[in-house]
Design a protein around this motif. Sequence first.
Motif, PDB file in Angstrom:
ATOM      1  N   PHE A  28       0.854  -1.188   0.000  1.00 11.96           N
ATOM      2  CA  PHE A  28       0.000   0.000   0.000  1.00 11.96           C
ATOM      3  C   PHE A  28       0.889   1.237   0.000  1.00 11.96           C
ATOM      4  O   PHE A  28       2.019   1.228   0.502  1.00 11.96           O
ATOM      5  CB  PHE A  28      -0.943   0.014   1.206  1.00 11.96           C
ATOM      6  CG  PHE A  28      -0.266  -0.122   2.537  1.00 11.96           C
ATOM      7  CD1 PHE A  28       0.206   0.986   3.225  1.00 11.96           C
ATOM      8  CD2 PHE A  28      -0.112  -1.376   3.122  1.00 11.96           C
ATOM      9  CE1 PHE A  28       0.825   0.857   4.460  1.00 11.96           C
ATOM     10  CE2 PHE A  28       0.513  -1.516   4.364  1.00 11.96           C
ATOM     11  CZ  PHE A  28       0.983  -0.389   5.030  1.00 11.96           C
ATOM     12  N   SER A  29       0.387   2.286  -0.615  1.00  6.01           N
ATOM     13  CA  SER A  29       1.126   3.531  -0.691  1.00  6.01           C
ATOM     14  C   SER A  29       0.140   4.670  -0.865  1.00  6.01           C
ATOM     15  O   SER A  29      -0.811   4.568  -1.646  1.00  6.01           O
ATOM     16  CB  SER A  29       2.114   3.498  -1.862  1.00  6.01           C
ATOM     17  OG  SER A  29       2.832   4.708  -1.938  1.00  6.01           O
ATOM     18  N   GLY A  30       0.329   5.735  -0.128  1.00  5.19           N
ATOM     19  CA  GLY A  30      -0.565   6.889  -0.236  1.00  5.19           C
ATOM     20  C   GLY A  30      -0.132   7.975   0.716  1.00  5.19           C
ATOM     21  O   GLY A  30       0.966   7.921   1.300  1.00  5.19           O
ATOM     22  N   GLU A  31      -0.999   8.934   0.918  1.00  5.80           N
ATOM     23  CA  GLU A  31      -0.629  10.080   1.737  1.00  5.80           C
ATOM     24  C   GLU A  31      -0.416   9.720   3.208  1.00  5.80           C
ATOM     25  O   GLU A  31       0.275  10.421   3.937  1.00  5.80           O
ATOM     26  CB  GLU A  31      -1.694  11.168   1.632  1.00  5.80           C
ATOM     27  CG  GLU A  31      -3.065  10.762   2.137  1.00  5.80           C
ATOM     28  CD  GLU A  31      -4.082  11.888   2.028  1.00  5.80           C
ATOM     29  OE1 GLU A  31      -5.129  11.767   2.693  1.00  5.80           O
ATOM     30  OE2 GLU A  31      -3.825  12.845   1.298  1.00  5.80           O
ATOM     31  N   LEU A  32      -1.002   8.587   3.657  1.00  5.26           N
ATOM     32  CA  LEU A  32      -0.843   8.190   5.051  1.00  5.26           C
ATOM     33  C   LEU A  32       0.384   7.325   5.300  1.00  5.26           C
ATOM     34  O   LEU A  32       0.765   7.093   6.447  1.00  5.26           O
ATOM     35  CB  LEU A  32      -2.089   7.444   5.526  1.00  5.26           C
ATOM     36  CG  LEU A  32      -3.380   8.249   5.583  1.00  5.26           C
ATOM     37  CD1 LEU A  32      -4.541   7.360   5.994  1.00  5.26           C
ATOM     38  CD2 LEU A  32      -3.243   9.418   6.547  1.00  5.26           C
ATOM     39  N   GLY A  33       1.006   6.836   4.223  1.00  6.98           N
ATOM     40  CA  GLY A  33       2.184   6.007   4.406  1.00  6.98           C
ATOM     41  C   GLY A  33       2.280   4.924   3.357  1.00  6.98           C
ATOM     42  O   GLY A  33       1.489   4.871   2.407  1.00  6.98           O
ATOM     43  N   GLU A  34       3.244   4.054   3.534  1.00  5.54           N
ATOM     44  CA  GLU A  34       3.423   2.946   2.604  1.00  5.54           C
ATOM     45  C   GLU A  34       3.960   1.739   3.374  1.00  5.54           C
ATOM     46  O   GLU A  34       4.505   1.880   4.470  1.00  5.54           O
ATOM     47  CB  GLU A  34       4.377   3.302   1.459  1.00  5.54           C
ATOM     48  CG  GLU A  34       5.743   3.805   1.877  1.00  5.54           C
ATOM     49  CD  GLU A  34       5.753   5.298   2.212  1.00  5.54           C
ATOM     50  OE1 GLU A  34       6.531   5.668   3.115  1.00  5.54           O
ATOM     51  OE2 GLU A  34       4.991   6.063   1.612  1.00  5.54           O
ATOM     52  N   GLY A  35       3.781   0.587   2.755  1.00  6.42           N
ATOM     53  CA  GLY A  35       4.265  -0.605   3.420  1.00  6.42           C
ATOM     54  C   GLY A  35       3.960  -1.866   2.657  1.00  6.42           C
ATOM     55  O   GLY A  35       3.391  -1.836   1.558  1.00  6.42           O
ATOM     56  N   ARG A  36       4.334  -2.967   3.258  1.00  3.91           N
ATOM     57  CA  ARG A  36       4.171  -4.292   2.656  1.00  3.91           C
ATOM     58  C   ARG A  36       3.730  -5.242   3.750  1.00  3.91           C
ATOM     59  O   ARG A  36       4.304  -5.272   4.836  1.00  3.91           O
ATOM     60  CB  ARG A  36       5.498  -4.748   2.045  1.00  3.91           C
ATOM     61  CG  ARG A  36       5.477  -6.086   1.323  1.00  3.91           C
ATOM     62  CD  ARG A  36       6.804  -6.266   0.600  1.00  3.91           C
ATOM     63  NE  ARG A  36       6.850  -7.495  -0.165  1.00  3.91           N
ATOM     64  CZ  ARG A  36       7.380  -8.630   0.272  1.00  3.91           C
ATOM     65  NH1 ARG A  36       7.897  -8.687   1.491  1.00  3.91           N
ATOM     66  NH2 ARG A  36       7.403  -9.710  -0.489  1.00  3.91           N
ATOM     67  N   MET A  37       2.694  -6.022   3.467  1.00  2.00           N
ATOM     68  CA  MET A  37       2.174  -6.996   4.417  1.00  2.00           C
ATOM     69  C   MET A  37       2.157  -8.367   3.759  1.00  2.00           C
ATOM     70  O   MET A  37       1.732  -8.504   2.607  1.00  2.00           O
ATOM     71  CB  MET A  37       0.764  -6.612   4.862  1.00  2.00           C
ATOM     72  CG  MET A  37       0.687  -5.265   5.546  1.00  2.00           C
ATOM     73  SD  MET A  37      -0.973  -4.874   6.195  1.00  2.00           S
ATOM     74  CE  MET A  37      -1.893  -4.749   4.660  1.00  2.00           C
ATOM     75  N   VAL A  38       2.636  -9.365   4.484  1.00  3.60           N
ATOM     76  CA  VAL A  38       2.661 -10.738   3.981  1.00  3.60           C
ATOM     77  C   VAL A  38       1.766 -11.576   4.884  1.00  3.60           C
ATOM     78  O   VAL A  38       2.057 -11.764   6.066  1.00  3.60           O
ATOM     79  CB  VAL A  38       4.091 -11.309   3.966  1.00  3.60           C
ATOM     80  CG1 VAL A  38       4.076 -12.731   3.411  1.00  3.60           C
ATOM     81  CG2 VAL A  38       5.016 -10.423   3.147  1.00  3.60           C
ATOM     82  N   PHE A  39       0.658 -12.056   4.326  1.00  2.00           N
ATOM     83  CA  PHE A  39      -0.302 -12.885   5.056  1.00  2.00           C
ATOM     84  C   PHE A  39       0.013 -14.353   4.773  1.00  2.00           C
ATOM     85  O   PHE A  39       0.303 -14.719   3.626  1.00  2.00           O
ATOM     86  CB  PHE A  39      -1.733 -12.589   4.606  1.00  2.00           C
ATOM     87  CG  PHE A  39      -2.165 -11.168   4.815  1.00  2.00           C
ATOM     88  CD1 PHE A  39      -2.830 -10.801   5.978  1.00  2.00           C
ATOM     89  CD2 PHE A  39      -1.919 -10.194   3.857  1.00  2.00           C
ATOM     90  CE1 PHE A  39      -3.244  -9.494   6.181  1.00  2.00           C
ATOM     91  CE2 PHE A  39      -2.331  -8.889   4.048  1.00  2.00           C
ATOM     92  CZ  PHE A  39      -2.994  -8.539   5.211  1.00  2.00           C
TER      93      PHE A  39
END
Length: 291
Positions: free
Chosen positions: A17-28
Amino acid sequence: MAGEADTADRAMRTETFSGELGEGRMVFAAPAPALRRHVVRYLGYAERTRFTRRREAPGATVPLIINFGSPLVLRPSGGAPQRFGLGLVAGLADRVGIVDSGGEQTGLQIDLTPLAARLFLDMPMGGLTNQAVPLEDVLGRGAAPVVDRLRALPGWPERFALLDEVIGARIAAARAVPPAVAEAWRRLHRAGGAVPIAALAADLGCNRSHLSGAFRHHLGLPPKTFARVLRFRAVVTDLARARTRPLLADLAARHGYADQAHLNRDFLEFAGITPTDHLRRSASGHGVVDG
Protein backbone atom coordinates in the motif's frame (compact mmCIF):
# COMPACT_ATOMS: atom_id res chain seq x y z
CA MET A 1 -3.55 -2.20 -2.82
CA ALA A 2 -1.59 -4.52 -5.06
CA GLY A 3 -1.51 -8.28 -4.64
CA GLU A 4 1.37 -10.55 -5.57
CA ALA A 5 1.36 -14.27 -6.27
CA ASP A 6 1.46 -16.84 -3.51
CA THR A 7 4.97 -18.03 -2.68
CA ALA A 8 6.60 -21.08 -1.11
CA ASP A 9 4.54 -24.16 -0.29
CA ARG A 10 2.22 -22.55 2.24
CA ALA A 11 -0.70 -20.31 1.42
CA MET A 12 0.77 -16.79 1.34
CA ARG A 13 -0.41 -13.46 0.00
CA THR A 14 1.49 -10.18 -0.22
CA GLU A 15 -0.16 -6.77 -0.27
CA THR A 16 1.48 -3.41 -0.68
CA PHE A 17 0.00 0.00 0.00
CA SER A 18 1.13 3.53 -0.69
CA GLY A 19 -0.56 6.89 -0.24
CA GLU A 20 -0.63 10.08 1.74
CA LEU A 21 -0.84 8.19 5.05
CA GLY A 22 2.18 6.01 4.41
CA GLU A 23 3.42 2.95 2.60
CA GLY A 24 4.27 -0.60 3.42
CA ARG A 25 4.17 -4.29 2.66
CA MET A 26 2.17 -7.00 4.42
CA VAL A 27 2.66 -10.74 3.98
CA PHE A 28 -0.30 -12.88 5.06
CA ALA A 29 0.22 -16.61 5.59
CA ALA A 30 -1.69 -19.63 6.80
CA PRO A 31 -0.12 -21.74 9.56
CA ALA A 32 0.79 -25.38 9.10
CA PRO A 33 -2.32 -27.56 8.60
CA ALA A 34 -2.08 -29.04 12.10
CA LEU A 35 -2.35 -25.53 13.60
CA ARG A 36 -5.22 -24.14 11.54
CA ARG A 37 -7.82 -24.74 14.23
CA HIS A 38 -5.66 -22.67 16.58
CA VAL A 39 -4.07 -19.93 14.45
CA VAL A 40 -6.24 -17.76 12.21
CA ARG A 41 -3.31 -16.25 10.32
CA TYR A 42 0.27 -14.99 10.39
CA LEU A 43 1.02 -11.47 9.23
CA GLY A 44 4.49 -10.10 8.53
CA TYR A 45 4.63 -6.36 8.05
CA ALA A 46 7.01 -3.52 7.27
CA GLU A 47 5.49 -0.06 7.12
CA ARG A 48 6.23 3.64 7.32
CA THR A 49 3.24 5.69 8.45
CA ARG A 50 2.56 9.41 8.49
CA PHE A 51 -0.26 9.52 11.01
CA THR A 52 -0.12 9.41 14.78
CA ARG A 53 -2.90 7.19 16.01
CA ARG A 54 -5.22 4.36 15.05
CA ARG A 55 -8.16 2.67 16.72
CA GLU A 56 -8.22 -1.01 17.63
CA ALA A 57 -11.82 -2.13 18.21
CA PRO A 58 -12.53 -5.41 20.00
CA GLY A 59 -11.89 -8.56 17.99
CA ALA A 60 -12.67 -12.24 18.29
CA THR A 61 -9.01 -13.30 18.18
CA VAL A 62 -6.02 -12.69 20.46
CA PRO A 63 -3.16 -10.90 18.69
CA LEU A 64 0.41 -11.71 19.62
CA ILE A 65 2.84 -9.19 18.15
CA ILE A 66 6.56 -9.76 17.77
CA ASN A 67 8.38 -6.50 17.23
CA PHE A 68 11.52 -6.09 15.13
CA GLY A 69 11.66 -2.29 15.17
CA SER A 70 11.31 0.65 17.52
CA PRO A 71 9.07 0.15 20.58
CA LEU A 72 5.33 -0.09 20.04
CA VAL A 73 3.18 2.35 21.99
CA LEU A 74 -0.37 1.54 23.13
CA ARG A 75 -2.67 3.80 25.08
CA PRO A 76 -5.45 2.00 26.98
CA SER A 77 -8.76 3.80 27.40
CA GLY A 78 -8.19 6.43 30.06
CA GLY A 79 -4.68 5.14 30.80
CA ALA A 80 -1.08 6.21 30.31
CA PRO A 81 0.83 5.12 27.18
CA GLN A 82 2.62 1.77 27.42
CA ARG A 83 5.79 0.93 25.49
CA PHE A 84 6.59 -2.58 24.27
CA GLY A 85 10.04 -3.53 23.04
CA LEU A 86 10.02 -7.25 22.17
CA GLY A 87 6.28 -7.34 21.49
CA LEU A 88 3.01 -7.91 23.27
CA VAL A 89 -0.09 -10.03 23.75
CA ALA A 90 -3.49 -8.32 23.84
CA GLY A 91 -6.35 -10.14 25.56
CA LEU A 92 -9.95 -10.10 24.41
CA ALA A 93 -11.59 -6.70 24.86
CA ASP A 94 -15.02 -5.13 25.07
CA ARG A 95 -13.84 -1.56 24.44
CA VAL A 96 -11.72 0.30 21.94
CA GLY A 97 -7.95 0.68 22.33
CA ILE A 98 -5.71 3.35 20.84
CA VAL A 99 -2.38 2.57 19.16
CA ASP A 100 0.11 5.41 18.77
CA SER A 101 1.77 4.83 15.43
CA GLY A 102 4.22 6.71 13.30
CA GLY A 103 7.48 6.19 11.45
CA GLU A 104 8.81 2.75 10.63
CA GLN A 105 7.52 -0.50 12.11
CA THR A 106 8.50 -4.07 11.26
CA GLY A 107 7.29 -7.23 12.87
CA LEU A 108 5.00 -10.22 13.00
CA GLN A 109 1.42 -10.60 14.17
CA ILE A 110 -0.04 -13.99 15.08
CA ASP A 111 -3.84 -14.04 15.40
CA LEU A 112 -4.73 -16.83 17.83
CA THR A 113 -8.19 -18.10 18.64
CA PRO A 114 -9.05 -17.43 22.32
CA LEU A 115 -8.75 -21.16 23.00
CA ALA A 116 -5.32 -21.27 21.37
CA ALA A 117 -4.16 -18.22 23.33
CA ARG A 118 -5.16 -19.94 26.58
CA LEU A 119 -3.17 -23.01 25.51
CA PHE A 120 -0.17 -21.20 24.03
CA LEU A 121 0.29 -19.00 27.10
CA ASP A 122 -0.82 -21.85 29.43
CA MET A 123 -2.59 -19.34 31.65
CA PRO A 124 -6.18 -18.12 32.11
CA MET A 125 -6.92 -15.21 29.79
CA GLY A 126 -9.26 -13.48 32.25
CA GLY A 127 -6.32 -11.54 33.66
CA LEU A 128 -5.59 -10.03 30.23
CA THR A 129 -9.08 -8.69 29.45
CA ASN A 130 -8.84 -5.17 27.97
CA GLN A 131 -5.09 -5.26 28.49
CA ALA A 132 -1.90 -5.63 26.50
CA VAL A 133 1.10 -7.12 28.28
CA PRO A 134 4.76 -7.35 27.26
CA LEU A 135 5.74 -10.57 25.55
CA GLU A 136 8.36 -11.28 28.19
CA ASP A 137 5.75 -11.06 30.95
CA VAL A 138 3.87 -14.06 29.55
CA LEU A 139 6.70 -16.03 27.90
CA GLY A 140 9.39 -15.30 30.47
CA ARG A 141 13.06 -15.55 29.59
CA GLY A 142 12.20 -17.54 26.47
CA ALA A 143 10.75 -14.45 24.75
CA ALA A 144 13.99 -12.70 23.78
CA PRO A 145 15.68 -15.76 22.19
CA VAL A 146 12.60 -16.47 20.06
CA VAL A 147 12.42 -12.86 18.87
CA ASP A 148 16.14 -12.88 18.09
CA ARG A 149 15.83 -16.13 16.11
CA LEU A 150 12.90 -14.78 14.12
CA ARG A 151 14.64 -11.47 13.39
CA ALA A 152 17.80 -13.26 12.17
CA LEU A 153 16.00 -15.45 9.62
CA PRO A 154 16.33 -14.39 5.95
CA GLY A 155 12.64 -14.08 5.04
CA TRP A 156 8.98 -14.41 5.99
CA PRO A 157 8.57 -18.07 4.91
CA GLU A 158 11.37 -19.13 7.26
CA ARG A 159 9.87 -17.05 10.07
CA PHE A 160 6.43 -18.57 9.56
CA ALA A 161 7.98 -22.06 9.67
CA LEU A 162 9.66 -21.28 13.00
CA LEU A 163 6.34 -19.97 14.37
CA ASP A 164 4.72 -23.29 13.42
CA GLU A 165 7.37 -25.09 15.45
CA VAL A 166 7.22 -22.84 18.52
CA ILE A 167 3.42 -22.57 18.68
CA GLY A 168 2.84 -26.25 18.02
CA ALA A 169 5.22 -27.29 20.80
CA ARG A 170 3.73 -24.94 23.40
CA ILE A 171 0.12 -25.90 22.60
CA ALA A 172 0.96 -29.61 22.75
CA ALA A 173 2.46 -29.18 26.23
CA ALA A 174 -0.34 -26.99 27.67
CA ARG A 175 -2.93 -27.89 30.29
CA ALA A 176 -6.33 -28.67 28.76
CA VAL A 177 -9.22 -26.19 28.72
CA PRO A 178 -12.42 -27.45 30.45
CA PRO A 179 -14.50 -29.28 27.79
CA ALA A 180 -17.63 -27.15 28.36
CA VAL A 181 -15.66 -23.92 27.79
CA ALA A 182 -14.01 -25.27 24.65
CA GLU A 183 -17.32 -26.52 23.22
CA ALA A 184 -19.12 -23.26 24.09
CA TRP A 185 -16.45 -21.30 22.22
CA ARG A 186 -16.70 -23.61 19.19
CA ARG A 187 -20.50 -23.28 19.00
CA LEU A 188 -20.46 -19.51 19.40
CA HIS A 189 -17.75 -19.21 16.77
CA ARG A 190 -19.57 -21.42 14.27
CA ALA A 191 -22.85 -19.51 14.75
CA GLY A 192 -21.29 -16.05 14.68
CA GLY A 193 -22.57 -15.50 18.21
CA ALA A 194 -26.20 -16.28 17.37
CA VAL A 195 -26.69 -18.78 20.20
CA PRO A 196 -28.77 -18.04 23.33
CA ILE A 197 -26.40 -18.50 26.26
CA ALA A 198 -29.02 -20.08 28.56
CA ALA A 199 -29.83 -22.69 25.90
CA LEU A 200 -26.12 -23.26 25.26
CA ALA A 201 -25.45 -23.86 28.96
CA ALA A 202 -28.41 -26.23 29.24
CA ASP A 203 -27.27 -28.17 26.19
CA LEU A 204 -23.81 -28.52 27.70
CA GLY A 205 -25.29 -29.70 30.98
CA CYS A 206 -24.09 -26.87 33.16
CA ASN A 207 -25.43 -23.87 35.02
CA ARG A 208 -25.44 -20.62 33.02
CA SER A 209 -23.59 -18.63 35.68
CA HIS A 210 -21.00 -21.41 36.03
CA LEU A 211 -20.43 -21.50 32.25
CA SER A 212 -20.18 -17.70 32.08
CA GLY A 213 -17.67 -17.59 34.92
CA ALA A 214 -15.51 -20.38 33.52
CA PHE A 215 -15.63 -18.93 29.98
CA ARG A 216 -14.57 -15.52 31.24
CA HIS A 217 -11.81 -16.98 33.44
CA HIS A 218 -10.25 -19.09 30.70
CA LEU A 219 -10.90 -16.97 27.58
CA GLY A 220 -11.32 -13.40 28.83
CA LEU A 221 -14.93 -12.37 28.25
CA PRO A 222 -18.32 -13.75 29.33
CA PRO A 223 -19.95 -15.76 26.52
CA LYS A 224 -22.74 -13.23 26.00
CA THR A 225 -20.26 -10.38 25.52
CA PHE A 226 -18.11 -12.54 23.26
CA ALA A 227 -21.18 -13.33 21.15
CA ARG A 228 -21.85 -9.59 20.75
CA VAL A 229 -18.22 -9.03 19.72
CA LEU A 230 -18.53 -11.79 17.10
CA ARG A 231 -21.60 -10.06 15.62
CA PHE A 232 -19.88 -6.66 15.71
CA ARG A 233 -16.82 -8.08 13.90
CA ALA A 234 -19.04 -9.59 11.21
CA VAL A 235 -20.46 -6.13 10.54
CA VAL A 236 -16.96 -4.62 10.42
CA THR A 237 -15.94 -7.30 7.90
CA ASP A 238 -18.98 -6.55 5.73
CA LEU A 239 -18.17 -2.83 5.80
CA ALA A 240 -14.59 -3.52 4.73
CA ARG A 241 -15.66 -5.77 1.84
CA ALA A 242 -18.45 -3.58 0.50
CA ARG A 243 -17.72 -2.08 -2.93
CA THR A 244 -20.25 0.67 -2.31
CA ARG A 245 -21.43 2.17 0.96
CA PRO A 246 -24.08 -0.25 2.31
CA LEU A 247 -27.41 0.80 3.76
CA LEU A 248 -26.88 0.52 7.49
CA ALA A 249 -30.48 -0.51 8.13
CA ASP A 250 -30.00 -3.48 5.77
CA LEU A 251 -26.69 -4.34 7.43
CA ALA A 252 -28.31 -4.25 10.86
CA ALA A 253 -31.11 -6.59 9.77
CA ARG A 254 -28.67 -8.99 8.11
CA HIS A 255 -26.71 -9.43 11.34
CA GLY A 256 -29.63 -9.76 13.71
CA TYR A 257 -29.77 -6.26 15.21
CA ALA A 258 -33.22 -4.97 16.11
CA ASP A 259 -32.70 -1.86 13.96
CA GLN A 260 -30.06 0.61 12.84
CA ALA A 261 -30.13 2.38 16.21
CA HIS A 262 -29.21 -0.93 17.89
CA LEU A 263 -26.27 -1.33 15.49
CA ASN A 264 -25.14 2.24 16.21
CA ARG A 265 -25.24 1.59 19.96
CA ASP A 266 -23.02 -1.47 19.66
CA PHE A 267 -20.58 0.45 17.45
CA LEU A 268 -20.42 3.29 19.94
CA GLU A 269 -19.84 0.84 22.79
CA PHE A 270 -17.19 -1.27 21.08
CA ALA A 271 -15.51 1.17 18.71
CA GLY A 272 -16.29 4.55 20.23
CA ILE A 273 -17.57 5.82 16.87
CA THR A 274 -20.59 5.25 14.62
CA PRO A 275 -20.49 2.94 11.57
CA THR A 276 -20.51 6.04 9.34
CA ASP A 277 -17.51 7.48 11.15
CA HIS A 278 -15.80 4.10 10.99
CA LEU A 279 -16.12 4.13 7.20
CA ARG A 280 -14.82 7.68 6.97
CA ARG A 281 -11.73 6.94 9.07
CA SER A 282 -10.85 3.57 7.55
CA ALA A 283 -7.66 3.70 5.52
CA SER A 284 -6.60 0.86 3.25
CA GLY A 285 -3.57 -0.90 4.72
CA HIS A 286 -3.69 1.05 7.97
CA GLY A 287 -6.92 0.17 9.78
CA VAL A 288 -9.06 2.87 11.37
CA VAL A 289 -6.99 6.06 11.59
CA ASP A 290 -7.60 8.56 14.37
CA GLY A 291 -5.14 11.25 13.44
